[in-house]
Design a protein around this motif. Structure first.
Motif, mmCIF file in Angstrom:
data_model
loop_
_atom_site.group_PDB
_atom_site.id
_atom_site.type_symbol
_atom_site.label_atom_id
_atom_site.label_comp_id
_atom_site.label_asym_id
_atom_site.label_seq_id
_atom_site.Cartn_x
_atom_site.Cartn_y
_atom_site.Cartn_z
ATOM 1 N N UNK A 106 0.817 -1.216 0.000
ATOM 2 C CA UNK A 106 0.000 0.000 0.000
ATOM 3 C C UNK A 106 0.847 1.261 0.000
ATOM 4 N N UNK A 107 2.056 1.225 0.615
ATOM 5 C CA UNK A 107 2.863 2.433 0.738
ATOM 6 C C UNK A 107 3.987 2.482 -0.287
ATOM 7 N N UNK A 108 3.868 1.637 -1.339
ATOM 8 C CA UNK A 108 4.992 1.531 -2.265
ATOM 9 C C UNK A 108 5.138 2.726 -3.171
ATOM 10 N N UNK A 109 4.068 3.491 -3.350
ATOM 11 C CA UNK A 109 4.149 4.575 -4.331
ATOM 12 C C UNK A 109 3.871 5.938 -3.721
ATOM 13 N N UNK A 110 4.294 6.155 -2.507
ATOM 14 C CA UNK A 110 4.152 7.460 -1.886
ATOM 15 C C UNK A 110 4.915 8.496 -2.702
ATOM 16 N N UNK A 111 4.243 9.562 -3.073
ATOM 17 C CA UNK A 111 4.914 10.667 -3.754
ATOM 18 C C UNK A 111 5.275 10.414 -5.199
ATOM 19 N N UNK A 112 4.673 9.407 -5.840
ATOM 20 C CA UNK A 112 5.058 9.077 -7.219
ATOM 21 C C UNK A 112 3.924 9.305 -8.230
ATOM 22 N N UNK A 113 2.905 10.039 -7.863
ATOM 23 C CA UNK A 113 1.775 10.228 -8.784
ATOM 24 C C UNK A 113 2.201 10.878 -10.088
ATOM 25 N N UNK A 114 2.997 11.921 -9.983
ATOM 26 C CA UNK A 114 3.425 12.630 -11.195
ATOM 27 C C UNK A 114 4.237 11.713 -12.106
ATOM 28 N N UNK A 115 5.193 10.969 -11.515
ATOM 29 C CA UNK A 115 6.021 10.068 -12.323
ATOM 30 C C UNK A 115 5.180 8.963 -12.962
ATOM 31 N N UNK A 116 4.180 8.460 -12.206
ATOM 32 C CA UNK A 116 3.338 7.385 -12.747
ATOM 33 C C UNK A 116 2.570 7.864 -13.972
ATOM 34 N N UNK A 117 1.982 9.054 -13.875
ATOM 35 C CA UNK A 117 1.226 9.592 -15.014
ATOM 36 C C UNK A 117 2.140 9.869 -16.198
ATOM 37 N N UNK A 118 3.318 10.434 -15.918
ATOM 38 C CA UNK A 118 4.265 10.745 -17.005
ATOM 39 C C UNK A 118 4.749 9.472 -17.690
ATOM 40 N N UNK A 119 4.996 8.404 -16.916
ATOM 41 C CA UNK A 119 5.457 7.143 -17.504
ATOM 42 C C UNK A 119 4.365 6.520 -18.356
ATOM 43 N N UNK A 120 3.123 6.555 -17.862
ATOM 44 C CA UNK A 120 2.023 6.006 -18.649
ATOM 45 C C UNK A 120 1.855 6.733 -19.972
ATOM 46 N N UNK A 121 1.969 8.068 -19.936
ATOM 47 C CA UNK A 121 1.839 8.853 -21.169
ATOM 48 C C UNK A 121 2.960 8.529 -22.148
ATOM 49 N N UNK A 122 4.168 8.342 -21.634
ATOM 50 C CA UNK A 122 5.306 8.012 -22.505
ATOM 51 C C UNK A 122 5.118 6.633 -23.129
ATOM 52 N N UNK A 123 4.593 5.686 -22.349
ATOM 53 C CA UNK A 123 4.393 4.325 -22.859
ATOM 54 C C UNK A 123 3.319 4.298 -23.945
ATOM 55 N N UNK A 124 2.363 5.213 -23.873
ATOM 56 C CA UNK A 124 1.351 5.305 -24.934
ATOM 57 C C UNK A 124 1.979 5.753 -26.250
ATOM 58 N N UNK A 125 3.028 6.562 -26.184
ATOM 59 C CA UNK A 125 3.638 7.113 -27.397
ATOM 60 C C UNK A 125 4.765 6.251 -27.952
#
Length: 867
Positions: free
Chosen positions: A12-31
């Motif tokens: 549950x605590x594995x992604x503290x503070x990583x919301x921005x990086x998660x969204x940016x990585x997902x967007x990059x993987x789409x492209x």
């Protein structure tokens, strides 16, 4: 379709503070069809990649390749994931048929680090041939350098907390700590200082935080820091880390480095915190750019860009590995020597630039390099027995700049031991002349002045002046002379201050230096010969120089001058400019100095609450920067506000603390001593002590200037001291009082007028036997015919004259109604009615608290026969 194997890092605590990086990585993987998340071991690559795939949705698979070393290992791992049974035909063909049936599914291939160069390129080419729409998300410690790859660098969690908040790294550590301890480590919602320090030391690397949290049932954060606990061989529970120990992970990266890169990595381990390319080149030579590029690519050194500057950093876990793996003492010794020489030279240069007009630039550099500068000094004092005179200079130079910054910004206290140890290594007169040594000595003189040891400061300044003259540094000599004038004035030596200022002004003129000219003009305020014309000339020169420090000094002098001559609103304008300049410098001492004057202006304007807030802010700054005079002035002025409001106990405590902080002949100390005498004079039992204290303060003030002694004499009228203390005021000499004396005497006049008004309106007299009382500005109220009220008042008077001023309500009931047997509640109600009646008759000096009832200490007790 989800992963056939349990993905690592799903806590549950594995992604503290990583919301921005998660969204940016997902967007990059789409492209892009091939994305590699790159970062050092334990940074959280797998957890981030898993979360990005889960948010993306659709068919996706997780495959652990951390142990794969060749193409067969990769194919077998993928085959097992897809539940492909051994059979006829190649594994590639069977995998390809399944991939082709699934279209553009996404594969997460984790930990592709052990594969030999070229293996991954061939493997991924085979997958793409079978399924051109395939998307691949890979985690690795270095870019794979295949065609079409997009790298996604991942750094640590932010360790810098927002104001009154919690950083992402702190939040993760606190959550992990709660898993282990079952409780929140925060105290009243605040993150403990030891936790903040530990998070910074561990660089916000998630796995390092998890390892530290896992031993909290054995080591507290403080103990972890003190022991320098190791991270390399520790393991964590819960399956959150599947890469073995950190040591094993770093070994893979180490084996791929060339020998020169390994030497460079060991040399870079001498840095503490961030460093820039210039510092890296000083330690590693001109090849630093190429070597840093390789080390950053291997995720053994991280880089970040702030504004237009690139900074590098080696994480603590990497530093531990490098130190253990190939610790060559000679390489380290040479690297430390070059590191010390570079920062010692730069510190001297920037400190000089700061005094020459670029204070903002100097403060910015010192702040940015603070960790490395402290490291140079700490290493120097740690090697005291082995140091030569040349070795001491860099440590002295770094501490000179840091002390200069700490005195203005704070806090100084945590660093005082280091400053003292360095000072002990440089006995006065025993070291060869150098700008580094001289700069350090001037800095220590400032520290001693802040601490209030003026004799020690004067001793150091004399030695430093001689060094400056031998070095033929007129600018530095002038700075020393001005500091000598300041110390001499604080010690009450007017003649020495005048001589020093005259010499400094002559040097400024002969060298045509605008900064020195401004300082020389402003220093004349030590003798109160500063006038508006001089201030306007100083303002003109300050605008020409353009240095916030010079601006702060000029505006402070102008604001003080306006206050002294009664231009209150204009004073506030100048003092606000001091605060504005101080903000550019991050030098809070100037805020404190301006705050003292601004607080007095606000009090003069009748804005007492704002004045108190200003003084309390100044007190905090004085404590943080160890500026004893700011602390003393703030305490004394808060006490004056208490004095005005009739809070005599608090006023006495504040004056006493302030007096202890001032040097003996400081005008403000003498003024606050007279004020304390005024408090004591309100108590008949202490009138003799009040007289003695007042006479001593007045006589010492007369040694400074008769004008100041005369003001203290006038101030004494407020206190109603006996004639034994009253002597004719001294005739004024032709010299004006000091600026400090002007400020103090304006306060004296303000307090005197306020107290005279208060005494006239609120003075209360009570008969010793309680038979009568006289309200302020009213007729005597007789209690002869009111025995209950008289008995109540008599008990309060006896307590007022005795050891304890407060009488418990039960004791009052027993004294007033000794034979009554009514209920406790009934008797308490009767007492409340009696108290209310006395107040309604005009006796409003009754103080009712949960502890009991008392008379205000300002009440005068008189013989019963006097009315």
């Amino acid at each position: 379709m989800s992963s056939a194997g349990a993905a690592r890092g799903t806590r549950r605590n594995s992604l503290v503070g990583r919301d921005h990086e998660t969204d940016a990585l997902g967007a990059l993987l789409d492209r892009r069809w091939h994305v590699t998340v790159v970062g050092t071991a334990g940074i959280g690559k797998t957890r981030l990649a898993n979360e990005a795939m889960n948010r993306r949705g659709g068919a996706h698979f997780f495959c652990d390749l951390t142990q794969a070393v060749d193409a067969d290992d990769v194919l077998n791992a993928v085959a097992r994931l897809l539940a492909i049974e051994p059979g006829e035909g190649s594994a590639v063909d069977r995998i390809a048929s399944i991939l082709a049936s699934q279209g553009g599914a996404c594969r997460l291939l984790d930990g592709v680090d052990r594969l030999a160069q070229g293996v991954w390129e061939k493997t991924i080419a085979a997958f793409l041939e079978a399924c051109p729409e395939l998307h691949v998300l890979v985690t690795a410690r270095a870019r794979l350098r295949v065609e079409g790859e997009a790298a996604f660098p991942l750094g640590p969690l932010d360790v810098t907390a927002p104001a009154h908040g919690t950083s992402n790294a702190e939040l993760l550590f606190l959550q992990l700590a709660e898993d282990v301890l079952g409780r929140d480590l925060r105290e009243s919602g605040e993150v403990p200082a030891d936790v903040r320090s530990l998070v910074r030391v561990l660089d916000g690397v998630p796995l390092a935080l998890e390892i530290a949290a896992s031993v909290l049932n054995v080591l507290s954060p403080y103990e972890f820091l003190q022991r320098g606990a190791r991270l390399l061989d520790a393991s964590t529970s819960g399956g959150s880390w599947g890469g073995g120990s950190l040591r094993a992970a770093f070994e893979v990266s180490w084996e791929r480095l060339s020998e020169d890169a390994r030497v460079a990595l060991q040399s870079l381990s001498v840095f503490v915190g961030d460093f820039d390319l210039a510092a890296a080149e000083a330690v590693n030579g001109k090849s630093a750019i190429e070597l840093l590029s390789r080390l950053c690519e291997a995720s053994l050194v991280s880089s970040s860009v702030t504004g237009n500057r690139t900074r590098f950093r080696m994480f603590e876990c990497v530093r531990q590995f490098v130190t253990d793996r190939n610790s060559d003492p000679e390489i380290l010794a040479q690297a430390m020597a070059r590191h010390a020489a570079f920062f010692g030279r730069e510190a001297t240069s920037w400190t000089h630039k700061g005094e020459m007009g670029d204070r903002a630039g100097a403060i910015e550099w010192l702040t940015m390099e603070e960790s490395n500068l402290v490291a140079v000094a700490e290493r120097a004092v740690a090697r005291k027995a082995a140091l030569t005179e040349e070795d001491i200079a860099p440590g002295a130079a770094t501490l000179a700049g840091l002390a200069w910054m700490w005195l203005g910004r704070g806090p100084l206290q945590p660093h005082e031991r280091l400053l003292n140890r360095m000072e002990a290594m440089i006995p006065l007169g025993s070291m060869p002349d150098s700008l580094a040594i001289a700069t350090f000595q001037l800095a220590t003189a400032n520290v001693w002045r802040h601490r209030g040891d003026l004799a020690r400061a004067a001793q150091i300044i004399e030695d430093t002046i001689e060094r400056a003259r031998r070095l033929k540094l007129p600018y530095f000599e002038a700075r020393c002379l001005l500091e000598r004038a300041r110390v001499a004035r604080l010690r009450g030596d007017r003649e020495a201050a005048t001589t020093s200022m005259t010499e400094a002004a002559a040097l400024a003129k002969s060298n045509n230096d605008d900064v020195l000219s401004v300082l020389a003009i402003l220093s004349t305020r030590l003798l109160s010969s500063l006038d508006e014309a001089s201030l306007r000339e100083a303002s003109r020169l300050a605008a020409k120089v353009g240095d916030p420090l010079v601006t702060a000094r000029v505006e402070l002098a102008f604001g003080t001058f306006c206050y002294a001559v009664g231009k209150m609103e204009e004073a506030l304008v100048h003092l606000r400019l001091v605060t504005k300049a101080s903000a550019k410098l991050h030098q809070h001492t100037w805020d404190a100095l301006a705050g003292i004057v601004a607080g007095n202006v606000l009090a003069e304007l009748g804005r007492a609450d704002e004045a108190r807030t200003m003084f309390e802010k100044t007190l905090k700054i004085g404590l943080s920067t160890a500026h004893r005079r700011s602390e003393a002035e703030a305490r004394g002025n808060i006490a004056l506000l208490d004095f005005e409001a009739g809070r005599l106990v608090q006023a006495a405590e504040g004056f006493t603390k302030a007096i202890e902080l001032f040097s003996k002949n400081d005008p403000s100390r003498l003024f606050f001593s007279a004020a304390l005498a005024g408090v004591e004079a309100n108590d008949p039992d202490r009138s003799d002590a009040a007289i003695d204290r007042f006479v001593s303060a007045r006589n010492d003030a007369g040694k400074l200037t008769p004008a100041f002694s005369n003001e203290i004499d006038q101030f004494s009228d407020t206190f109603h001291l006996t004639d034994a203390a009253r002597q004719p005021a001294r005739p004024l000499d032709e010299s004006p009082p000091t600026t400090t004396a002007l400020v103090a005497t304006r306060v004296a006049r303000r307090v005197r007028v306020s107290l005279q008004d208060r005494l006239a309106k609120t003075a209360v007299a009570i008969a010793r036997d309680g038979s009568w009382f006289r309200p302020p500005m009213d007729a005597v109220v007789s209690l002869e015919a009111r025995p209950v009220l008289r008995a109540l008042l008599r008990e309060l008077v006896q307590a007022r004259l005795g050891a304890s001023h407060v009488v418990a309500r039960e004791d009052l009931v027993r004294a007033i109604w000794p034979d009554e047997r009514s209920s406790r509640q009934s008797m308490g109600n009767r007492l409340s009615v009696a108290i209310s009646t006395l107040k309604s008759l005009g006796l409003r000096s009754l103080v009712v608290t949960p502890q009991g009832v008392s008379l205000d200490v300002s009440v005068s007790i008189e013989p019963s026969s006097v009315r």
